[in-house]
Design a protein around this motif. Structure first.
Motif, PDB file in Angstrom:
ATOM      1  N   HIS A 118       0.883  -1.173   0.000  1.00  0.00           N
ATOM      2  CA  HIS A 118       0.000   0.000   0.000  1.00  0.00           C
ATOM      3  C   HIS A 118       0.918   1.219   0.000  1.00  0.00           C
ATOM      4  O   HIS A 118       1.516   1.550   1.022  1.00  0.00           O
ATOM      5  N   ASN A 119       1.035   1.863  -1.147  1.00  0.00           N
ATOM      6  CA  ASN A 119       2.001   2.959  -1.248  1.00  0.00           C
ATOM      7  C   ASN A 119       1.287   4.316  -1.105  1.00  0.00           C
ATOM      8  O   ASN A 119       0.783   4.874  -2.074  1.00  0.00           O
ATOM      9  N   ASN A 120       1.261   4.813   0.145  1.00  0.00           N
ATOM     10  CA  ASN A 120       0.639   6.126   0.380  1.00  0.00           C
ATOM     11  C   ASN A 120       1.698   7.223   0.535  1.00  0.00           C
ATOM     12  O   ASN A 120       1.377   8.355   0.883  1.00  0.00           O
ATOM     13  N   GLN A 121       2.942   6.875   0.314  1.00  0.00           N
ATOM     14  CA  GLN A 121       4.082   7.793   0.322  1.00  0.00           C
ATOM     15  C   GLN A 121       4.312   8.488   1.661  1.00  0.00           C
ATOM     16  O   GLN A 121       4.983   9.521   1.707  1.00  0.00           O
ATOM     17  N   VAL A 122       3.739   7.885   2.723  1.00  0.00           N
ATOM     18  CA  VAL A 122       4.028   8.380   4.085  1.00  0.00           C
ATOM     19  C   VAL A 122       3.977   7.219   5.071  1.00  0.00           C
ATOM     20  O   VAL A 122       3.448   6.156   4.756  1.00  0.00           O
ATOM     21  N   TYR A 123       4.510   7.453   6.257  1.00  0.00           N
ATOM     22  CA  TYR A 123       4.312   6.519   7.366  1.00  0.00           C
ATOM     23  C   TYR A 123       2.987   6.940   8.013  1.00  0.00           C
ATOM     24  O   TYR A 123       2.945   7.912   8.768  1.00  0.00           O
ATOM     25  N   ALA A 124       1.923   6.197   7.717  1.00  0.00           N
ATOM     26  CA  ALA A 124       0.611   6.654   8.185  1.00  0.00           C
ATOM     27  C   ALA A 124       0.359   6.338   9.656  1.00  0.00           C
ATOM     28  O   ALA A 124      -0.100   7.189  10.406  1.00  0.00           O
ATOM     29  N   GLY A 128       2.308  10.380   9.529  1.00  0.00           N
ATOM     30  CA  GLY A 128       2.658  11.201   8.369  1.00  0.00           C
ATOM     31  C   GLY A 128       4.087  11.608   8.155  1.00  0.00           C
ATOM     32  O   GLY A 128       4.357  12.510   7.360  1.00  0.00           O
ATOM     33  N   GLN A 129       5.051  10.931   8.807  1.00  0.00           N
ATOM     34  CA  GLN A 129       6.457  11.247   8.509  1.00  0.00           C
ATOM     35  C   GLN A 129       6.799  10.757   7.097  1.00  0.00           C
ATOM     36  O   GLN A 129       6.101   9.905   6.536  1.00  0.00           O
ATOM     37  N   GLY A 137      10.768  17.770  -1.349  1.00  0.00           N
ATOM     38  CA  GLY A 137      10.106  19.038  -1.066  1.00  0.00           C
ATOM     39  C   GLY A 137       8.876  18.921  -0.183  1.00  0.00           C
ATOM     40  O   GLY A 137       8.395  19.918   0.351  1.00  0.00           O
ATOM     41  N   VAL A 138       8.358  17.698   0.010  1.00  0.00           N
ATOM     42  CA  VAL A 138       7.136  17.540   0.818  1.00  0.00           C
ATOM     43  C   VAL A 138       7.458  17.866   2.282  1.00  0.00           C
ATOM     44  O   VAL A 138       8.432  17.369   2.846  1.00  0.00           O
ATOM     45  N   LYS A 139       6.597  18.725   2.856  1.00  0.00           N
ATOM     46  CA  LYS A 139       6.825  19.115   4.249  1.00  0.00           C
ATOM     47  C   LYS A 139       5.967  18.259   5.176  1.00  0.00           C
ATOM     48  O   LYS A 139       4.778  18.048   4.891  1.00  0.00           O
ATOM     49  N   THR A 140       6.560  17.756   6.235  1.00  0.00           N
ATOM     50  CA  THR A 140       5.805  17.001   7.236  1.00  0.00           C
ATOM     51  C   THR A 140       6.167  17.586   8.604  1.00  0.00           C
ATOM     52  O   THR A 140       7.043  18.461   8.694  1.00  0.00           O
ATOM     53  N   LYS A 141       5.541  17.059   9.673  1.00  0.00           N
ATOM     54  CA  LYS A 141       5.852  17.572  11.012  1.00  0.00           C
ATOM     55  C   LYS A 141       7.294  17.275  11.398  1.00  0.00           C
ATOM     56  O   LYS A 141       7.881  17.949  12.244  1.00  0.00           O
ATOM     57  N   LEU A 142       7.884  16.254  10.781  1.00  0.00           N
ATOM     58  CA  LEU A 142       9.279  15.909  11.082  1.00  0.00           C
ATOM     59  C   LEU A 142      10.225  16.517  10.045  1.00  0.00           C
ATOM     60  O   LEU A 142      11.270  17.054  10.379  1.00  0.00           O
ATOM     61  N   GLN A 143       9.815  16.455   8.777  1.00  0.00           N
ATOM     62  CA  GLN A 143      10.622  17.043   7.690  1.00  0.00           C
ATOM     63  C   GLN A 143      10.029  18.439   7.437  1.00  0.00           C
ATOM     64  O   GLN A 143       9.495  18.719   6.356  1.00  0.00           O
ATOM     65  N   PHE A 144      10.093  19.307   8.458  1.00  0.00           N
ATOM     66  CA  PHE A 144       9.390  20.600   8.395  1.00  0.00           C
ATOM     67  C   PHE A 144       9.985  21.540   7.348  1.00  0.00           C
ATOM     68  O   PHE A 144       9.363  22.489   6.913  1.00  0.00           O
ATOM     69  N   ILE A 196      -1.068   2.259  -5.400  1.00  0.00           N
ATOM     70  CA  ILE A 196      -1.212   3.668  -5.011  1.00  0.00           C
ATOM     71  C   ILE A 196      -2.414   3.763  -4.081  1.00  0.00           C
ATOM     72  O   ILE A 196      -3.531   3.370  -4.445  1.00  0.00           O
ATOM     73  N   GLN A 197      -2.166   4.262  -2.861  1.00  0.00           N
ATOM     74  CA  GLN A 197      -3.213   4.254  -1.835  1.00  0.00           C
ATOM     75  C   GLN A 197      -3.257   5.618  -1.151  1.00  0.00           C
ATOM     76  O   GLN A 197      -2.558   5.857  -0.175  1.00  0.00           O
ATOM     77  N   PRO A 198      -4.045   6.543  -1.689  1.00  0.00           N
ATOM     78  CA  PRO A 198      -4.075   7.874  -1.071  1.00  0.00           C
ATOM     79  C   PRO A 198      -4.492   7.797   0.407  1.00  0.00           C
ATOM     80  O   PRO A 198      -5.508   7.189   0.725  1.00  0.00           O
ATOM     81  N   CYS A 199      -3.655   8.387   1.282  1.00  0.00           N
ATOM     82  CA  CYS A 199      -3.994   8.405   2.718  1.00  0.00           C
ATOM     83  C   CYS A 199      -4.792   9.679   2.981  1.00  0.00           C
ATOM     84  O   CYS A 199      -4.265  10.788   2.834  1.00  0.00           O
ATOM     85  N   ILE A 200      -6.066   9.498   3.382  1.00  0.00           N
ATOM     86  CA  ILE A 200      -6.951  10.671   3.503  1.00  0.00           C
ATOM     87  C   ILE A 200      -6.615  11.539   4.720  1.00  0.00           C
ATOM     88  O   ILE A 200      -7.045  12.677   4.805  1.00  0.00           O
ATOM     89  N   THR A 201      -5.819  11.005   5.636  1.00  0.00           N
ATOM     90  CA  THR A 201      -5.516  11.784   6.851  1.00  0.00           C
ATOM     91  C   THR A 201      -4.128  12.413   6.805  1.00  0.00           C
ATOM     92  O   THR A 201      -3.973  13.589   7.110  1.00  0.00           O
ATOM     93  N   PHE A 202      -3.128  11.642   6.385  1.00  0.00           N
ATOM     94  CA  PHE A 202      -1.755  12.167   6.437  1.00  0.00           C
ATOM     95  C   PHE A 202      -1.098  12.314   5.061  1.00  0.00           C
ATOM     96  O   PHE A 202       0.028  12.799   4.962  1.00  0.00           O
ATOM     97  N   GLY A 203      -1.782  11.865   4.006  1.00  0.00           N
ATOM     98  CA  GLY A 203      -1.189  11.915   2.670  1.00  0.00           C
ATOM     99  C   GLY A 203      -1.226  13.324   2.090  1.00  0.00           C
ATOM    100  O   GLY A 203      -2.061  14.137   2.472  1.00  0.00           O
ATOM    101  N   TYR A 204      -0.313  13.602   1.142  1.00  0.00           N
ATOM    102  CA  TYR A 204      -0.308  14.934   0.525  1.00  0.00           C
ATOM    103  C   TYR A 204      -0.975  14.914  -0.846  1.00  0.00           C
ATOM    104  O   TYR A 204      -1.181  15.965  -1.448  1.00  0.00           O
ATOM    105  N   HIS A 205      -1.286  13.718  -1.376  1.00  0.00           N
ATOM    106  CA  HIS A 205      -2.072  13.602  -2.602  1.00  0.00           C
ATOM    107  C   HIS A 205      -3.365  12.876  -2.253  1.00  0.00           C
ATOM    108  O   HIS A 205      -3.299  11.767  -1.707  1.00  0.00           O
TER     109      HIS A 205
END
Ligand SMILES: Cc1ncc(C[n+]2csc(CCOP(=O)(O)OP(=O)(O)O)c2C)c(N)n1
Length: 279
Positions: A118-124, A128-129, A137-144, A196-205
């Motif tokens: 399940h590739n949501n491109q984040v650690y859900a 959301g890291q 370039g994607v900003k997260t709470k850890l990669q601010f 491809i699995q869009p994460c509705i809570t922490f995903g950026y797409h």
């Protein structure tokens, strides 16, 4: 003939309402029905994360192990129980990050396992890291300050490593995804299916972002051609191909390790013999 309900259980879901993991869960059930695979003949091995909870919501055999360690467990299960249908279900962080080393050796060994990622491109699960597939370039709470490293292209990596079956599906394209999963399970050898699995809570797409970008590989596309597979795997941005990118038939583990097969068989017989002593 089995029905979807044969794979249902009563475990309450911990996924967010509306999560696209539900689409993948339905596609998995559909593919089992299409294959008429009995729950008792299926084993799903998972790691840690939201995606690896999928087997909790299925009526079949499940082994939920350590973060990133699904592949070695699944390889062992299949080696000593070749009659079983063995799958792994993991997230991109679990499978490509923590489990990356095992992935490299699965490409080489070629166990007859189907891996759904399940590739949501984040650690859900951990909120959301950035994962190995997060874009620059994607900003997260850890990669601010934004992600600085190049993302991993799992399909290209798999093709370069001569992986036996390489495919990509989309959680919002249930029927097509089920077809890919059926083909992956039917394929003899290691089948990598990136979803491809869009994460509705922490995903950026989110889902709408993919709507006009996802397309099915052309009808006359030849998955046996490594060069075009690599070209397709490198397509990003406005158009995102889905389907079976690459098929490479090669000897399957442990048939390509005759001594190991013997050891596995002897061990099983010894164990059964010992158990008989206690009957
Ligand atoms: C050895 C270890 N390291 C880190 C963690 C913390 N952890 C739990 S789940 C997770 C991320 C899972 O992300 P991913 O695999 O992408 O799956 P998702 O939740 O997005 O489906 C992490 C880092 C852990 N449980 N064990």
């Amino acid at each position: 003939m089995l029905k979807i309900d044969d794979f249902k259980n009563n475990v309450k879901s911990a996924w967010c309402p509306g999560c696209s993991n539900f689409g993948i869960l339905n596609a998995v059930k559909n593919s089992f029905v299409k294959l008429d695979a009995k729950p008792q003949d299926i084993v799903i091995v998972s790691g840690i994360g939201q995606a690896p909870k999928l087997p909790h919501y299925l009526n079949c055999n499940v082994f939920n192990g350590l973060h990133g360690r699904a592949l070695p467990v699944a390889t062992g299960i299949k080696a000593v129980n070749p009659e079983l249908t063995v799958l792994t279900v993991c997230g991109d962080g679990d499978f490509y990050g923590e489990g990356g080393n095992h992935l490299l050796h699965a490409f080489r060994r070629n166990p007859d396992i189907t891996s759904l990622i399940h590739n949501n491109q984040v650690y859900a699960l951990t909120k959301g890291q950035a994962s190995p597939t997060t874009d620059i370039g994607v900003k997260t709470k850890l990669q601010f300050d934004g992600v600085k490293e190049e993302p991993l292209n799992p399909l290209a990596l798999a093709i370069i490593m001569n992986c036996s079956f390489v495919a990509r599906g989309y959680a919002g394209d249930l029927e097509f995804l089920s077809e890919i999963i059926v083909a992956g399970i039917q394929h003899k050898g290691f089948a990598l299916i990136d979803i491809i699995q869009p994460c509705i809570t922490f995903g950026y797409h989110q889902g709408p972002w993919y709507k006009d970008k996802i397309y099915h590989l052309e009808k006359d596309y030849n998955p046996y051609d490594k060069e075009s597979a690599l070209k397709k795997a490198s397509e990003t941005g406005d158009k995102i191909p889905t389907g079976i990118f690459y098929i490479n038939k090669k000897p399957v583990f442990p048939e390509n390790e005759s001594n190991l097969t013997k050891i596995a068989k002897i061990d099983k017989d010894i164990i059964y013999g010992l158990l008989k002593l206690f009957e």
